[in-house]
Motif scaffolding. Structure first.
Motif, PDB file in Angstrom:
ATOM      1  N   ARG A 243       0.797  -1.234   0.000  1.00  0.00           N
ATOM      2  CA  ARG A 243       0.000   0.000   0.000  1.00  0.00           C
ATOM      3  C   ARG A 243       0.834   1.291   0.000  1.00  0.00           C
ATOM      4  N   PRO A 244       1.850   1.419   0.864  1.00  0.00           N
ATOM      5  CA  PRO A 244       2.559   2.707   0.876  1.00  0.00           C
ATOM      6  C   PRO A 244       3.341   2.989  -0.407  1.00  0.00           C
TER       7      PRO A 244
ATOM      8  N   GLN B  57       2.389  -8.193  -3.115  1.00  0.00           N
ATOM      9  CA  GLN B  57       2.613  -8.337  -1.657  1.00  0.00           C
ATOM     10  C   GLN B  57       1.340  -8.009  -0.893  1.00  0.00           C
ATOM     11  N   HIS B  58       0.699  -6.900  -1.254  1.00  0.00           N
ATOM     12  CA  HIS B  58      -0.645  -6.609  -0.741  1.00  0.00           C
ATOM     13  C   HIS B  58      -1.647  -6.963  -1.827  1.00  0.00           C
TER      14      HIS B  58
ATOM     15  N   ASP C  33      -5.420  -7.565  -0.781  1.00  0.00           N
ATOM     16  CA  ASP C  33      -6.820  -7.264  -0.430  1.00  0.00           C
ATOM     17  C   ASP C  33      -7.319  -6.089  -1.268  1.00  0.00           C
TER      18      ASP C  33
ATOM     19  N   MET D  25      -6.694  -2.865   0.366  1.00  0.00           N
ATOM     20  CA  MET D  25      -5.301  -2.427   0.422  1.00  0.00           C
ATOM     21  C   MET D  25      -4.785  -2.044  -0.961  1.00  0.00           C
TER      22      MET D  25
ATOM     23  N   GLY E 196       3.601 -13.903   3.663  1.00  0.00           N
ATOM     24  CA  GLY E 196       4.517 -14.965   4.081  1.00  0.00           C
ATOM     25  C   GLY E 196       5.513 -14.393   5.056  1.00  0.00           C
TER      26      GLY E 196
ATOM     27  N   HIS F   8       9.208 -13.070   6.240  1.00  0.00           N
ATOM     28  CA  HIS F   8      10.070 -12.182   5.455  1.00  0.00           C
ATOM     29  C   HIS F   8      10.862 -12.967   4.422  1.00  0.00           C
TER      30      HIS F   8
ATOM     31  N   GLN G  99       8.503 -14.364   1.657  1.00  0.00           N
ATOM     32  CA  GLN G  99       7.955 -13.304   0.804  1.00  0.00           C
ATOM     33  C   GLN G  99       9.042 -12.715  -0.106  1.00  0.00           C
TER      34      GLN G  99
ATOM     35  N   ASP H  94      10.442   1.158   1.080  1.00  0.00           N
ATOM     36  CA  ASP H  94      11.279   0.264   1.884  1.00  0.00           C
ATOM     37  C   ASP H  94      10.601  -1.057   2.238  1.00  0.00           C
TER      38      ASP H  94
ATOM     39  N   ASN I  43       9.386  -5.146   1.523  1.00  0.00           N
ATOM     40  CA  ASN I  43      10.151  -6.314   1.082  1.00  0.00           C
ATOM     41  C   ASN I  43      10.272  -6.377  -0.441  1.00  0.00           C
TER      42      ASN I  43
ATOM     43  N   PRO J  72      12.145  -4.143  10.150  1.00  0.00           N
ATOM     44  CA  PRO J  72      12.460  -4.788   8.866  1.00  0.00           C
ATOM     45  C   PRO J  72      12.715  -3.777   7.754  1.00  0.00           C
ATOM     46  N   GLU J  73      11.980  -2.666   7.787  1.00  0.00           N
ATOM     47  CA  GLU J  73      12.149  -1.668   6.730  1.00  0.00           C
ATOM     48  C   GLU J  73      13.551  -1.049   6.755  1.00  0.00           C
TER      49      GLU J  73
ATOM     50  N   ARG K 104       2.774  -1.463  12.883  1.00  0.00           N
ATOM     51  CA  ARG K 104       4.164  -1.942  13.004  1.00  0.00           C
ATOM     52  C   ARG K 104       4.204  -3.171  13.898  1.00  0.00           C
TER      53      ARG K 104
ATOM     54  N   PRO L  57      -5.043  -5.010   8.268  1.00  0.00           N
ATOM     55  CA  PRO L  57      -5.367  -6.434   8.465  1.00  0.00           C
ATOM     56  C   PRO L  57      -4.507  -7.106   9.546  1.00  0.00           C
TER      57      PRO L  57
HETATM   58  C1  UD1 Z   1       4.048  -3.940   4.820  1.00  0.00           C
HETATM   59  C2  UD1 Z   1       5.456  -3.348   4.840  1.00  0.00           C
HETATM   60  C3  UD1 Z   1       5.466  -2.108   5.734  1.00  0.00           C
HETATM   61  C4  UD1 Z   1       4.374  -1.133   5.373  1.00  0.00           C
HETATM   62  C5  UD1 Z   1       3.030  -1.863   5.384  1.00  0.00           C
HETATM   63  C6  UD1 Z   1       1.880  -0.962   5.033  1.00  0.00           C
HETATM   64  C7  UD1 Z   1       7.352  -4.915   4.665  1.00  0.00           C
HETATM   65  C8  UD1 Z   1       8.448  -5.558   5.414  1.00  0.00           C
HETATM   66  N1  UD1 Z   1       6.423  -4.270   5.393  1.00  0.00           N
HETATM   67  O1  UD1 Z   1       3.771  -4.404   6.146  1.00  0.00           O
HETATM   68  O2  UD1 Z   1       6.720  -1.460   5.584  1.00  0.00           O
HETATM   69  O3  UD1 Z   1       4.361  -0.071   6.274  1.00  0.00           O
HETATM   70  O4  UD1 Z   1       3.115  -2.945   4.454  1.00  0.00           O
HETATM   71  O5  UD1 Z   1       0.680  -1.637   5.058  1.00  0.00           O
HETATM   72  O6  UD1 Z   1       7.340  -4.991   3.467  1.00  0.00           O
HETATM   73  N2  UD1 Z   1      -2.462  -8.905   4.908  1.00  0.00           N
HETATM   74  C9  UD1 Z   1      -3.727  -9.042   4.429  1.00  0.00           C
HETATM   75  N3  UD1 Z   1      -4.014  -8.523   3.196  1.00  0.00           N
HETATM   76  C10 UD1 Z   1      -3.094  -7.897   2.431  1.00  0.00           C
HETATM   77  C11 UD1 Z   1      -1.794  -7.788   2.917  1.00  0.00           C
HETATM   78  C12 UD1 Z   1      -1.499  -8.271   4.161  1.00  0.00           C
HETATM   79  O7  UD1 Z   1      -4.588  -9.593   5.073  1.00  0.00           O
HETATM   80  O8  UD1 Z   1      -3.431  -7.447   1.320  1.00  0.00           O
HETATM   81  C13 UD1 Z   1      -2.144  -9.416   6.241  1.00  0.00           C
HETATM   82  C14 UD1 Z   1      -1.644 -10.817   6.219  1.00  0.00           C
HETATM   83  O9  UD1 Z   1      -2.088 -11.453   7.359  1.00  0.00           O
HETATM   84  C15 UD1 Z   1      -0.146 -10.655   6.286  1.00  0.00           C
HETATM   85  C16 UD1 Z   1      -0.007  -9.413   7.153  1.00  0.00           C
HETATM   86  O10 UD1 Z   1      -1.131  -8.609   6.811  1.00  0.00           O
HETATM   87  O11 UD1 Z   1       0.498 -11.764   6.790  1.00  0.00           O
HETATM   88  C17 UD1 Z   1       1.250  -8.660   6.927  1.00  0.00           C
HETATM   89  O12 UD1 Z   1       1.420  -8.317   5.540  1.00  0.00           O
HETATM   90  P1  UD1 Z   1       2.891  -7.977   4.968  1.00  0.00           P
HETATM   91  O13 UD1 Z   1       2.790  -7.533   3.556  1.00  0.00           O
HETATM   92  O14 UD1 Z   1       3.829  -9.079   5.263  1.00  0.00           O
HETATM   93  O15 UD1 Z   1       3.369  -6.782   5.884  1.00  0.00           O
HETATM   94  P2  UD1 Z   1       2.629  -5.469   6.415  1.00  0.00           P
HETATM   95  O16 UD1 Z   1       2.477  -5.595   7.881  1.00  0.00           O
HETATM   96  O17 UD1 Z   1       1.417  -5.143   5.614  1.00  0.00           O
END
Ligand code: UD1
Length: 377
Positions: free
Chosen positions: A10-11, A39-40, A42, A45, A67, A69, A72, A97, A99, A130-131, A212, A244
């Motif tokens: 998203r960001p 990565q995102h 939904d 999102m 997943g 780190h 993913q 920043d 993944n 992580p970022e 975070r 989420p």
């Molecule tokens: C990621 C970024 C973070 C950013 C944030 C904004 C990394 C390391 N982190 O963190 O820097 O500030 O995005 O949102 O890249 N999930 C959903 N739907 C989605 C995406 C995620 O349900 O579309 C849930 C899942 O349970 C997933 C969890 O959120 O396991 C975390 O998603 P992930 O992309 O790993 O990291 P964010 O916490 O979103």
């Protein structure tokens, strides 16, 4: 020139929007292809951002999903390699920043394809984040580093990066903010859309965002933060769009009853225009997001950051941001200050003027021209 632009989470979306537009405005000089790692995924999102910001649909979607780190990052790398081979790009442009940023930069640099990093050089000096790892590593392997604030240059040169690779161009996220401010969607409209017109906010409201891992993955920390939010909500209603990850943790730790209150409005992840409208009219914003620290500075709205550090120090030095950490007493004291005196005043930093993406497109085309001339193309 053919630039392969990467987004994943998203960001990234509000950062890539003005860059794609600036490339499009240069006509035949540059072709930009958009790759989404997925990565995102939904709708909340993703699609609401692409639609609201007029970002072209991704030409390529790797559909990676969530997943650990390692999983993913590895999945992005593995799926990005053939896409990069097929694209025949002259450069890969990554933002921010997440993944996906690091994974794609790493694949490209090992294939000898120049990496352009937008929003380079920010440092929290907290390697538990992580970022921070993604930022340090991406910057090391980038050929051109576009920065948003002056502190970045010092951070980068200390890490041995030659200043000639660094270009201070300003903040593309603020390009998006300025462009879309007139279309921002305010709280009354959101309440109507959500069927929550019962939510009272006559004396204003606070906006809260939390996602975070350092704030939401530990039950004691999350409980303490939510308890502090509950106390705040007794004096000022709180609007809380739930990421989420955060929603999942609140359920997992059984903390819902702390915030299931009439003066706390729990919302699904908001679209860009809704977030902008919420922030713009808020009395203050409480957040652990990086981008929101910058957006509140651009809007002149007080921001209390629920972290122990920031990689965006200009928002504290010049903007409306204050670093509160996780301590309830500190958070409540800063909240009191905003309630009593309106909070910290600030000014908008240099080059946060709506034209950062134009500067990037111009300087990048120049650099690629010179590179082609040097290689005899
Ligand atoms: C990621 C970024 C973070 C950013 C944030 C904004 C990394 C390391 N982190 O963190 O820097 O500030 O995005 O949102 O890249 N999930 C959903 N739907 C989605 C995406 C995620 O349900 O579309 C849930 C899942 O349970 C997933 C969890 O959120 O396991 C975390 O998603 P992930 O992309 O790993 O990291 P964010 O916490 O979103």
């Amino acid at each position: 020139h053919h630039i392969l632009c990467i987004v994943g989470a998203r960001p990234n979306f509000m950062k890539i929007a003005p860059i794609m537009a600036a490339f499009a405005a240069r006509g035949d000089q540059v072709k930009a292809t958009l790759l989404h790692t997925g990565q995102h995924y939904d709708v909340a999102m993703n699609h609401q951002y692409f639609e609201a910001l007029g970002i072209p649909s991704p030409d390529i979607n790797l559909e990676i999903g969530s997943g650990s780190h390692a999983v993913q990052t590895a999945a992005v790398m593995q799926h990005f390699e053939p896409a990069l081979d097929a694209a025949q790009a002259s450069a890969v442009l990554v933002v921010g920043d997440v993944n996906s940023t690091l994974a794609c930069a790493l694949v490209a640099t090992k294939k000898g394809i120049p990496v352009i990093h937008v929003e380079a050089g920010l440092r929290s000096y907290d390697r538990a984040m992580p970022e921070e790892i993604n930022r340090i590593l991406t910057d090391q392997i980038s050929d051109i580093l576009f920065t948003t604030e002056a502190s970045a240059l010092g951070n980068l040169t200390r890490e041995g990066i030659d200043a000639s690779r660094v270009r201070f161009v300003g903040n593309v996220m603020i390009d998006t903010l300025r462009l879309n401010l007139p279309r921002a969607i305010a709280l009354p409209q959101i309440l109507a859309d959500q069927g929550r017109s019962d939510f009272r906010h006559d004396a204003g409201y606070a906006v809260l965002t939390l996602h975070r891992p350092s704030n939401v993955d530990d039950p004691a920390v999350l409980r303490s933060l939510l308890e502090t939010v509950r106390q705040i909500s007794e004096r000022l209603p709180v609007v809380f769009p739930l990421h989420p990850r955060t929603r999942g943790m609140i359920e997992k730790f059984g903390l819902s009853e702390l915030i299931d209150l009439p003066q706390i409005l729990l919302l699904p992840p908001m679209g860009y225009l809704e977030m902008l409208g919420l922030m713009k009219n808020a009395r203050l914003v409480l957040t652990d997001s990086g981008g929101i620290q910058e957006e509140t500075t651009a809007l002149g709205v007080p921001c209390v950051t629920l972290r122990n550090n920031t990689e965006r120090p200009i928002t504290v030095e010049q903007g409306t941001n204050t670093i509160a950490g996780q301590d309830p007493a500190t958070i409540l004291r800063l909240f009191d200050e905003v309630m009593n005196s309106g909070g910290k005043a600030g000014r908008v930093p240099e080059f946060w003027d709506g034209h950062a993406a134009d500067r990037i497109a111009e300087q990048l085309c120049e650099w690629l021209d010179q590179r082609n001339a040097a290689s005899g193309d």
